[in-house]
Design an enzyme around this catalytic site. Structure first.
Site, PDB file in Angstrom:
ATOM      1  N   THR A  98       0.816  -1.223   0.000  1.00  0.00           N
ATOM      2  CA  THR A  98       0.000   0.000   0.000  1.00  0.00           C
ATOM      3  C   THR A  98       0.850   1.273   0.000  1.00  0.00           C
ATOM      4  OG1 THR A  98      -0.023   0.120   2.412  1.00  0.00           O
ATOM      5  CG2 THR A  98      -1.791  -1.151   1.367  1.00  0.00           C
ATOM      6  N   LYS A  99       2.154   1.158   0.064  1.00  0.00           N
ATOM      7  CA  LYS A  99       2.983   2.358   0.262  1.00  0.00           C
ATOM      8  C   LYS A  99       3.121   3.167  -1.033  1.00  0.00           C
ATOM      9  CE  LYS A  99       3.130   1.619   4.521  1.00  0.00           C
ATOM     10  NZ  LYS A  99       3.916   0.838   5.462  1.00  0.00           N
TER      11      LYS A  99
END
Ligand SMILES: *Cc1c(COP(=O)(O)O)cnc(C)c1O
Length: 382
Positions: free
Chosen positions: A180-181
């Protein structure tokens, strides 16, 4: 409408680059990883970039290369992901929690000094949501006390503090390429440091304490020979991940601009709404905008934060909370941590919720999130 909390920005570039590595047949860390490190180092402007398989591994190795010992203390914010504090525990050292600022959710520099003791060895600031901490304050506290500064930059690629890029300020900075980064390789992490000795030892420790990695051996005539110089770890990344990373890094600022645009629309829309406090970014900083937190005010609204999130989800909007403070968890409670010591954390945790923010979010999606938040706030006033 159905809007996920997060959607990775993966195009044919990443798919093609990963497929190419699979076809080439070199799957573990090799030439591609060396290229990813080189390009990352150039982008950040640091002395060395060491690729590993997570930010957690990166932080663990940073504490290892600074020779953290049992009983040492490390300052961490009380509101972070457990990884920041957990790596301190790997050494039987003590994570010392510090309260945050209520508006930025960043570690409060005013509270750091009072938690420093003769055993403190390092400060681990977390650039929450992508906003850099007050690094000048933190670096000056650290240098006066000879403490190391290891930055948890899992949220903050790319971000700037007083014109300086995150990754060039502390003794070492740890980035995450988790799913998700702000850039992703599925799983992955990077250590940025100007300390050549630390970088060299981190390279050895990331692969079993072996003095040369598989690629270096492959390239040499005595390819089978190596020495083991200490008990290391299995923290290397793969060339498949690095191939994805090279593509993602190439669009890091394009993706940042897309998130920043979402953030600006949110901030513009929520500013005047009773019962909502949009997230504050100090004027001397640029946030990576990994998260967009908005805090709801229980004195103005008749519903709790949890209920607000439920109502958003009923409308099809993915939501999250960053973070459950560490003292809320069984493990840290057993270590004696208690919310009584962290009034700002308690206040923020009661109020904060994270809205969807990702590159490729359409205008219709942004509009829908804004309408939903504003409508719920208006309909649920005290
Ligand atoms: C995601 C995250 C990490 C861990 O990153 P990994 O790459 O999954 O190890 C550490 N700290 C913070 C604040 C994070 O959000």
């Amino acid at each position: 409408m159905d809007i996920p909390f997060h959607k990775p920005y993966i195009t044919d570039d990443e798919i093609g680059a990963a497929a190419e590595m699979l076809r080439a047949g070199w799957l573990t860390a090799g030439k591609k990883t060396a290229q990813f490190e080189e390009e990352f180092k150039k982008y950040i402007g640091c002395g060395s970039a060491v690729a590993v398989n997570s930010a957690t591994a990166a932080m663990h190795l940073c504490l290892a290369v600074m020779d953290l010992r049992e009983g040492d203390e490390v300052i961490v914010p009380a509101m972070t992901f457990t990884a920041t504090a957990e790596v301190v525990r790997y050494f039987n050292a003590v994570p010392v929690l510090v309260d945050i600022e209520a508006d930025t959710h960043l570690i409060d520099p005013d509270r750091i000094e009072e938690r420093i003791t003769g055993r403190t060895r390092a400060i681990m600031p977390v650039h929450y949501a992508g906003q850099p901490c007050d690094m000048d304050r933190i670096l000056s506290i650290a240098s006066a006390r000879r403490l190391a500064v290891i930055e948890d930059a899992a949220h903050s690629l790319p971000a700037w503090y007083r014109g300086r890029r995150v990754g060039t300020m502390g003794d070492a900075t740890c980035f995450s390429f988790y799913a998700t980064k702000t850039i992703t390789t599925g799983e992955g992490g990077m250590i940025c440091t100007d300390n050549d000795g630390w970088a060299k030892r981190a390279r050895v420790l990331r692969l079993h304490g072996i003095d040369r990695d598989a690629w270096q051996r492959h390239e040499s005539s005595r390819f089978w020979q190596y020495d083991v110089v200490e008990a290391g770890y299995k923290y290397n990344t793969t060339d498949i991940a690095s191939a994805i990373g090279v593509e993602q890094l190439g669009k890091v600022e394009a993706m940042w601009k897309m998130r920043k645009r979402v953030a600006e629309r949110y901030t513009g829309a929520f500013g005047g709404v009773d019962g909502l406090a949009p997230y504050t970014v100090r004027p001397d900083r640029e946030s990576a905008w990994y998260l967009y937190p908005v805090d709801c005010d229980p004195d103005v609204l008749s519903i709790t934060r949890d209920r607000f999130i439920e109502l958003m989800r009923e409308r099809g909007v993915g939501m999250s909370v960053h973070f459950i403070p560490l003292y809320e968890f069984t493990y840290y409670k057993k270590m004696g941590c208690s919310g009584a010591d962290f009034p700002n954390c308690r206040r923020v945790f009661e109020r904060t919720m994270s809205l969807p923010i990702f590159p490729g979010m359409t205008d219709a999606e942004i509009d829908y999130v804004i309408e939903s938040v504003v409508d719920i706030a208006r309909k649920n006033k005290r």
